[in-house]
Motif scaffolding. Structure first.
Motif, short mmCIF file in Angstrom:
data_model
loop_
_atom_site.label_atom_id
_atom_site.label_comp_id
_atom_site.label_asym_id
_atom_site.label_seq_id
_atom_site.Cartn_x
_atom_site.Cartn_y
_atom_site.Cartn_z
N VAL A 190 3.66 -3.29 2.93
CA VAL A 190 4.60 -2.84 1.90
C VAL A 190 3.87 -1.82 1.03
CG1 VAL A 190 6.12 -3.52 0.02
CG2 VAL A 190 5.71 -5.11 1.92
N THR A 191 4.26 -0.56 1.13
CA THR A 191 3.56 0.50 0.40
C THR A 191 4.13 0.68 -0.99
OG1 THR A 191 3.13 1.64 2.48
CG2 THR A 191 2.83 2.91 0.47
N VAL A 192 3.23 0.66 -1.98
CA VAL A 192 3.58 0.88 -3.38
C VAL A 192 2.83 2.11 -3.85
CG1 VAL A 192 3.44 -0.08 -5.72
CG2 VAL A 192 4.01 -1.57 -3.79
N VAL A 193 3.48 2.94 -4.65
CA VAL A 193 2.84 4.14 -5.20
C VAL A 193 2.73 3.99 -6.71
CG1 VAL A 193 3.38 5.68 -3.29
CG2 VAL A 193 5.10 5.33 -5.04
N ILE A 230 2.83 -7.88 6.35
CA ILE A 230 1.52 -8.53 6.46
C ILE A 230 0.60 -8.23 5.28
CG2 ILE A 230 1.48 -8.78 8.97
CD1 ILE A 230 0.10 -6.08 9.17
N GLY A 231 1.12 -7.57 4.26
CA GLY A 231 0.32 -7.29 3.09
C GLY A 231 0.85 -6.09 2.34
N ILE A 232 0.03 -5.61 1.40
CA ILE A 232 0.41 -4.51 0.51
C ILE A 232 -0.56 -3.35 0.68
CG2 ILE A 232 0.65 -3.80 -1.91
CD1 ILE A 232 1.30 -6.78 -2.53
N PHE A 233 -0.02 -2.14 0.69
CA PHE A 233 -0.81 -0.92 0.65
C PHE A 233 -0.50 -0.22 -0.66
CE2 PHE A 233 -0.83 3.74 2.28
CZ PHE A 233 -2.06 3.98 1.68
N LEU A 234 -1.51 -0.02 -1.49
CA LEU A 234 -1.35 0.71 -2.75
C LEU A 234 -1.90 2.13 -2.55
CD1 LEU A 234 -0.46 0.70 -5.70
CD2 LEU A 234 -2.70 -0.25 -6.31
N GLU A 235 -1.00 3.09 -2.41
CA GLU A 235 -1.40 4.48 -2.22
C GLU A 235 -1.53 5.13 -3.59
OE1 GLU A 235 -0.31 8.52 0.31
OE2 GLU A 235 1.27 7.08 -0.13
N GLY A 236 -2.70 5.07 -4.15
CA GLY A 236 -2.92 5.49 -5.52
C GLY A 236 -2.79 4.28 -6.43
N PRO A 237 -2.67 4.52 -7.74
CA PRO A 237 -2.51 5.80 -8.45
C PRO A 237 -3.82 6.52 -8.75
CG PRO A 237 -2.35 4.00 -10.01
CD PRO A 237 -2.56 3.38 -8.66
N TYR A 238 -4.91 6.07 -8.11
CA TYR A 238 -6.23 6.61 -8.41
C TYR A 238 -6.57 7.75 -7.45
CZ TYR A 238 -5.99 2.18 -10.78
OH TYR A 238 -5.57 1.13 -11.57
N TYR A 286 -2.77 -10.50 -1.35
CA TYR A 286 -2.00 -9.77 -0.32
C TYR A 286 -2.37 -8.29 -0.24
CZ TYR A 286 1.02 -13.90 -0.13
OH TYR A 286 1.49 -15.19 0.02
N LEU A 287 -3.23 -7.80 -1.13
CA LEU A 287 -3.62 -6.40 -1.07
C LEU A 287 -4.53 -6.19 0.13
CD1 LEU A 287 -3.50 -3.61 -2.43
CD2 LEU A 287 -5.56 -4.24 -3.73
N ARG A 288 -4.08 -5.36 1.07
CA ARG A 288 -4.84 -5.11 2.28
C ARG A 288 -5.49 -3.73 2.32
NH1 ARG A 288 -4.52 -9.63 2.29
NH2 ARG A 288 -3.41 -11.07 3.65
N LEU A 289 -4.87 -2.76 1.62
CA LEU A 289 -5.31 -1.37 1.74
C LEU A 289 -5.04 -0.66 0.43
CD1 LEU A 289 -6.30 0.85 3.79
CD2 LEU A 289 -3.89 1.22 4.35
N LEU A 290 -6.00 0.18 0.01
CA LEU A 290 -5.83 0.96 -1.22
C LEU A 290 -6.47 2.32 -1.03
CD1 LEU A 290 -6.06 -0.04 -4.92
CD2 LEU A 290 -7.56 1.80 -4.10
N THR A 291 -5.73 3.37 -1.40
CA THR A 291 -6.24 4.74 -1.32
C THR A 291 -6.86 5.14 -2.65
OG1 THR A 291 -4.61 5.42 0.33
CG2 THR A 291 -5.61 7.16 -0.96
N ILE A 292 -8.03 5.79 -2.56
CA ILE A 292 -8.69 6.25 -3.78
C ILE A 292 -9.36 7.59 -3.52
CG2 ILE A 292 -10.88 5.06 -3.27
CD1 ILE A 292 -11.04 4.38 -6.29
#
Length: 402
Positions: free
Chosen positions: A92-95, A128-136, A168-174
């Motif tokens: 589940v991608t969150v921005v 299967i988890g959360i992807f946080l694309e940013g905010p960083y 549940y956080l699986r992936l984060l973009t920075i």
């Protein structure tokens, strides 16, 4: 329910068997290879290709549904729609949100995941988890992310994000060149989160240093990052050189020219390329106007663009991405399965139970015909999508008992 798909062409990242069977018992694969003659329903799949279900680690929505939302039912509608494109699992991608952390959206993502777990018998793809694309991320390389969404990494915010996402956080973009980014990378890696370099203006040396801190993923290579140049190689050279880093590729032929798609696959190889759609709510819709986190977007010539013409997420679907990769790059079907299933499973940390045709793994399967048109999608042993022909073939009144 126990059933056997007989005589199909079986393909995953580790094998390519011209004729074999898959035995499904409940939610898991019971056996793969030769027909074991076990009791149960038997389905002729001799005209078909069976692969592991696709895993989407970078998508914002599709079918008219957004994943960056405060409505749990919208995520539920999405997970019921997405199997029509061969996807059996997704993040589940969150921005971002204006001048604040996207707390409500992260809480909604957690609630949607837990709802799916509580209703595991409902036919749908698995979040299967959360992807946080940013905010960083970098202001200069923000793409379609408005400046008002962006934030500087902060120790307290890191802890707040970990608390909100409840494991549940699986992936984060920075963007690793930001002040405080190194501390955030270390903390997230310590907590078992896959950290991705992306939306970055970092140079080669900055990217190498960040990778040494534990980055193992790269968000949509080529897009929203400093470009590869012969005297200024930028982050992409560091990504390619680091064997532990997997790189995303938006496989629509629009975000990345087919020649560059080919080049990236040659550089990363089949074991490190992760095919993604970066899809928006308009994916799967031929002519649509839709929203990307408060911004209006339109489908124009097969791509999603904001009102000012900025290229944003795609309208690609994973079933088409498979065909694109085979048409535009020099890979085999087995390689493609790795890029759409096993490699994303590695970054999402589910490779021990998904993405292979192997006994004991989740019965997440996609069935194609020999012309590579999707015929059916099975999520944890349940048929979540089927063409009319396969709906007939799979219905109980037409399947013969062993």
């Amino acid at each position: 329910m126990r059933f056997t798909l007989q005589g199909a062409h079986l393909v995953d990242a580790t094998m390519d068997v011209e004729r074999g069977s898959v035995v499904v018992d409940g939610t898991q694969i019971q056996a793969v290879g030769q027909d074991d003659g076990a009791e149960g329903l038997r389905i002729d799949a001799s005209d078909s290709i069976i692969l592991p279900g696709f895993i989407e680690v970078h998508t914002h929505g599709g079918g008219g549904f957004n994943l960056h939302t405060t409505d749990v039912e919208e995520v539920r509608s999405y997970r019921r729609w997405i199997p029509t494109t061969g996807v059996t699992s997704f993040l589940v991608t969150v921005v971002g949100t204006p001048n604040a952390l996207p707390e409500a959206q992260l809480q909604t993502a957690v609630a949607a995941i837990e709802q799916a777990h509580q209703n595991s018998s409902e036919p749908s793809a698995e979040p299967i988890g959360i992807f946080l694309e940013g905010p960083y991320i970098s202001v200069k390389k923000r793409g379609a992310h408005p400046p008002i969404w962006l934030r500087i990494p902060d120790e307290k915010e890191t802890e707040r994000i970990l608390k909100l996402t409840r494991g549940y956080l699986r992936l984060l973009t920075i963007a690793p060149e930001l002040p405080g980014a190194h501390d955030m990378i270390r903390r997230l890696v310590e907590e078992g989160v896959t950290v991705s370099i992306g939306h970055t203006d970092s140079d080669y040396e900055q990217a190498r240093e960040a990778i040494q801190l534990g980055i193992t993923h790269a968000t949509h290579c080529f897009n929203a990052m400093r470009q590869l140049e012969h005297r200024d190689p930028g982050p992409l050279a560091a990504i390619v050189q680091a064997e532990q880093v997997l790189g995303e590729l938006i496989g629509d032929g629009v975000h990345v020219h087919p020649a560059m798609m080919d080049m990236l696959v040659r550089m990363l190889g089949s074991q490190r390329t992760v095919v993604v759609t970066d899809a928006l709510a308009g994916a799967g819709m031929t002519d649509a106007t839709f929203e990307f986190a408060g911004q209006q977007a339109r489908v124009i010539c097969g791509a999603a663009r904001l009102e000012d013409g900025t290229l944003t997420g795609s309208v690609l679907t994973m079933d088409q991405a498979l065909r694109n990769m085979l048409d535009m790059t020099p890979i085999s079907l087995s390689d493609a399965s790795g890029m759409l299933s096993l490699n994303p499973a590695r970054s999402a940390q589910v490779k021990d139970r998904k993405a292979l045709l192997r006994a004991g793994y989740d019965a997440d399967l996609v069935i194609y015909d020999r012309s590579l048109q999707l015929q059916a999608t099975i999520c944890r042993g349940q048929v979540c999508y089927a063409t009319d022909a396969w709906r007939q073939r799979l219905s109980l009144d037409t399947i013969k008992e062993a």
